[in-house]
Design an enzyme around this catalytic site. Structure first.
Site, PDB file in Angstrom:
ATOM      1  N   ASP A   1       0.423 -11.296   6.575  1.00 31.66           N
ATOM      2  CA  ASP A   1       1.005 -10.439   5.531  1.00 31.66           C
ATOM      3  C   ASP A   1       2.350  -9.862   5.964  1.00 31.66           C
ATOM      4  OD1 ASP A   1      -1.167  -9.098   7.188  1.00 31.66           O
ATOM      5  OD2 ASP A   1      -0.064  -7.345   6.498  1.00 31.66           O
ATOM      6  N   ASN A   2       2.719 -10.063   7.222  1.00 30.17           N
ATOM      7  CA  ASN A   2       4.035  -9.596   7.681  1.00 30.17           C
ATOM      8  C   ASN A   2       5.011 -10.750   7.885  1.00 30.17           C
ATOM      9  OD1 ASN A   2       3.205  -6.938   7.647  1.00 30.17           O
ATOM     10  ND2 ASN A   2       2.606  -6.914   9.802  1.00 30.17           N
TER      11      ASN A   2
ATOM     12  N   ASP B   1      -2.469   6.782   2.843  1.00 36.37           N
ATOM     13  CA  ASP B   1      -1.920   7.871   2.031  1.00 36.37           C
ATOM     14  C   ASP B   1      -0.641   7.464   1.302  1.00 36.37           C
ATOM     15  OD1 ASP B   1      -0.146   7.691   4.101  1.00 36.37           O
ATOM     16  OD2 ASP B   1      -0.630   9.640   4.981  1.00 36.37           O
TER      17      ASP B   1
ATOM     18  N   LYS C   1      10.005   2.150   0.871  1.00 33.59           N
ATOM     19  CA  LYS C   1       8.827   2.199   1.752  1.00 33.59           C
ATOM     20  C   LYS C   1       8.432   3.651   2.012  1.00 33.59           C
ATOM     21  CE  LYS C   1       6.981   0.209   6.016  1.00 33.59           C
ATOM     22  NZ  LYS C   1       7.222  -0.791   7.067  1.00 33.59           N
TER      23      LYS C   1
ATOM     24  N   GLY D   1       0.809  -1.212   0.000  1.00 33.65           N
ATOM     25  CA  GLY D   1       0.000   0.000   0.000  1.00 33.65           C
ATOM     26  C   GLY D   1       0.843   1.263   0.000  1.00 33.65           C
TER      27      GLY D   1
HETATM   28  P1  AMP Z   1       1.425  -3.285   8.259  1.00 33.46           P
HETATM   29  O1  AMP Z   1       0.689  -4.190   9.203  1.00 33.46           O
HETATM   30  O2  AMP Z   1       1.878  -1.982   8.833  1.00 33.46           O
HETATM   31  O3  AMP Z   1       2.561  -3.993   7.619  1.00 33.46           O
HETATM   32  O4  AMP Z   1       0.402  -2.824   7.091  1.00 33.46           O
HETATM   33  C1  AMP Z   1      -0.730  -3.558   6.686  1.00 33.46           C
HETATM   34  C2  AMP Z   1      -1.174  -3.147   5.317  1.00 33.46           C
HETATM   35  O5  AMP Z   1      -1.541  -1.773   5.277  1.00 33.46           O
HETATM   36  C3  AMP Z   1      -0.143  -3.328   4.213  1.00 33.46           C
HETATM   37  O6  AMP Z   1      -0.830  -3.737   3.074  1.00 33.46           O
HETATM   38  C4  AMP Z   1       0.417  -1.938   4.042  1.00 33.46           C
HETATM   39  O7  AMP Z   1       0.948  -1.734   2.766  1.00 33.46           O
HETATM   40  C5  AMP Z   1      -0.812  -1.075   4.273  1.00 33.46           C
HETATM   41  N1  AMP Z   1      -0.486   0.276   4.770  1.00 33.46           N
HETATM   42  C6  AMP Z   1       0.022   0.617   5.973  1.00 33.46           C
HETATM   43  N2  AMP Z   1       0.169   1.950   6.077  1.00 33.46           N
HETATM   44  C7  AMP Z   1      -0.241   2.477   4.904  1.00 33.46           C
HETATM   45  C8  AMP Z   1      -0.335   3.804   4.376  1.00 33.46           C
HETATM   46  N3  AMP Z   1       0.022   4.868   5.099  1.00 33.46           N
HETATM   47  N4  AMP Z   1      -0.804   3.954   3.130  1.00 33.46           N
HETATM   48  C9  AMP Z   1      -1.189   2.905   2.379  1.00 33.46           C
HETATM   49  N5  AMP Z   1      -1.123   1.640   2.819  1.00 33.46           N
HETATM   50  C10 AMP Z   1      -0.666   1.417   4.059  1.00 33.46           C
HETATM   51 MG    MG Z   2       3.032  -5.174   6.508  1.00 36.11          MG
END
Ligand code: AMP
Ligand code: MG
Length: 463
Positions: free
Chosen positions: A239-240, A116, A104, A88
């Site tokens: 997903d992590n 965003d 990132k 994202g």
């Molecule tokens: P995370 O658990 O932080 O690894 O994120 C979970 C999901 O949310 C992943 O698909 C990330 O790419 C997406 N994501 C997290 N923060 C943002 C952001 N600010 N804008 C767009 N996608 C995000």
């Molecule tokens: Mg992630």
């Protein structure tokens, strides 16, 4: 000489990604560049500090030969199926010497959902520091090459500024990639991705079941390392989870301060699903989710056989890692197991700082005994002394398994506060200390344990 980028991921079929360029951030400036990582990747110091690199690292023109793309994946978040997620805010720029270069905070992608596409300076610093620290501790991890700041405002719980890191890892393929195609009823894509991952990263395996056993073992190893170093990831969603058993996606992570087995570092994790002592069982939960998405490739009995390797692999790796930290022989027996369990119980009951207690034990038994005001550790120490490998070489090896410098949240917070004011001196100094965690740092503030109110700080997920 130009860098020789590969773009093997872009050779997969179109369903796996979207080709797109990053969106640059305003007034970008280089905060830190990781010289030792650059050296390992074959990037010269001149190139690392070049204008071209800064432009690329801040979302401007990619370097020649890169083919930027965002990957699609799905995942289970906090135990629930979350559907499609994907990069994202991340863009895979290209691959260099066997490592993905992934930007990132690179702006919106088709997978941004409500986000965003940005990352804030605070969380970028945290990821930048922790990748390096974990690497130095010997834990499999992504590491960052560049940290770039900007004047671009980003709204989180308040206004912050946007930053970007180029993060490197041997692969960014996650359990969630396989889940995406399995639940999307595209078993042929599950196979395509498995063939790609096996061909690139598991040349020695003999068939899909054998490969999955390797994934199980790598995950077990990673969990053992996290437990031994006292690391809590905080967001162990599928997903992590890396298919190579690499620590990925540093968010509201935390290292233990006092030894608190059920420490929760993510303040959005109300159930304590990702508490420190639950990580091993969550690792297995995540592997079960992965197994489900490989069911078109591997039959149920084989999947179960592979999953059965998890616990013994984890226990063995954890006990070996802890034995090394304690200077005990590597051939684990019941006595070693007992010594480890008893020590952790002593530390928890006494509310001892995990890292300092372990290091003190490596330095001086009397100082270690003096940590205890409410319990008498004499019996434990007697048993320990009997078992411990004697000699100065063994002590030295033990010290080299017990860091003096710990990436504590209150120290990271200090560095972040200064960097947000435009002062990166502390960041440079902490980074240097974290790169040599077993050696006394020049600046002794990096040895500070937190005050009571700063202990085991739980952090927000927002990043
Ligand atoms: P995370 O658990 O932080 O690894 O994120 C979970 C999901 O949310 C992943 O698909 C990330 O790419 C997406 N994501 C997290 N923060 C943002 C952001 N600010 N804008 C767009 N996608 C995000
Ligand atoms: Mg992630």
């Amino acid at each position: 000489m130009p860098l020789a980028f590969n773009n093997s991921y872009a050779s997969l079929s179109d369903d796996f990604y979207t080709l797109l360029a990053p969106t640059p951030i305003r007034d970008a400036y280089l905060i830190h560049a990781n010289a030792s990582l650059a050296l390992e990747l074959g990037i010269s110091a001149e190139m690392l500090h070049s204008e071209e690199m800064l432009v690329c690292a801040s979302g401007g023109a990619p370097l020649a030969g890169m083919q930027p793309l965002s990957q699609v994946y799905s995942g289970h978040q906090f135990g629930q199926w979350a559907g499609q997620l994907g990069d994202g805010r991340g863009i895979l720029l290209g691959e260099l010497n066997g490592h993905d270069l992934h930007l990132k905070g690179a702006g919106k992608t088709p997978y941004s959902r409500f986000g965003d596409g940005r990352a804030v300076l605070r969380s970028s610093i945290r990821e930048y520091l922790c990748g390096e620290y974990m690497h130095q501790l010997g834990v499999s991890t992504s590491r960052s090459l560049t940290l770039v700041g900007s004047s671009e405002p980003v709204w989180r719980e308040s206004y912050e500024t946007a930053a970007m890191i180029i993060r490197t890892a041997e692969s960014h393929v996650r359990f969630g990639h396989f889940e995406h195609f399995h639940y999307g009823r595209q078993p042929e894509k599950v196979k395509e991705l498995a063939d790609y991952v096996i061909g690139k990263h598991f040349p020695g395996v003999n068939g899909y079941a054998d490969w999955f056993t390797e994934v199980v073992k790598r995950t077990a190893h990673l969990m053992a390392q996290w437990q031994a170093v006292g690391f809590t990831h905080g967001v162990m969603n599928t997903d992590n989870m890396s298919i190579l058993g690499i620590t990925l996606d540093y968010g509201p992570y935390g290292f233990l301060d006092d030894y608190v087995a059920n420490f929760v570092c993510n303040h959005s994790d109300h159930q304590g699903r990702y508490a420190f002592d639950r990580q091993p069982s969550i690792g297995l939960w995540n592997l079960n989710a992965l197994a489900m998405s490989l069911s078109s490739l591997i039959d149920g009995a084989d999947l179960r056989n592979s999953l059965e390797q998890y616990e013994p692999t984890l226990v063995d790796a954890y006990l070996k890692a802890m034995a090394a930290r304690l200077g005990l022989p590597n051939d684990i027996d019941e006595d070693t197991e007992k010594l480890i369990a008893q020590l952790l119980a002593l530390l928890e009951k006494e509310a001892c700082d995990y890292h300092d207690a372990m290091r003190t034990l490596a330095e001086d038994e009397q100082h270690f005994a003096a940590l205890f005001k409410n319990q008498d550790p004499t019996d434990w120490l007697t048993a320990y002394r009997d078992k411990r490998t004697p000699g100065e070489d063994a002590r030295e090896a033990q010290r080299n398994k017990n860091p003096v410098v710990v990436l504590r949240n209150h120290l990271a917070q200090r560095v972040i506060g200064a960097a947000e004011q435009g002062n990166t001196t502390l960041l440079n100094s902490f980074f240097e200390a974290l790169q040599q965690p077993f050696t006394m740092p020049v600046d002794t503030q990096w040895l500070e344990v937190p005050k009571q109110e700063d202990k085991s700080l739980a952090l927000s997920c927002s990043s």
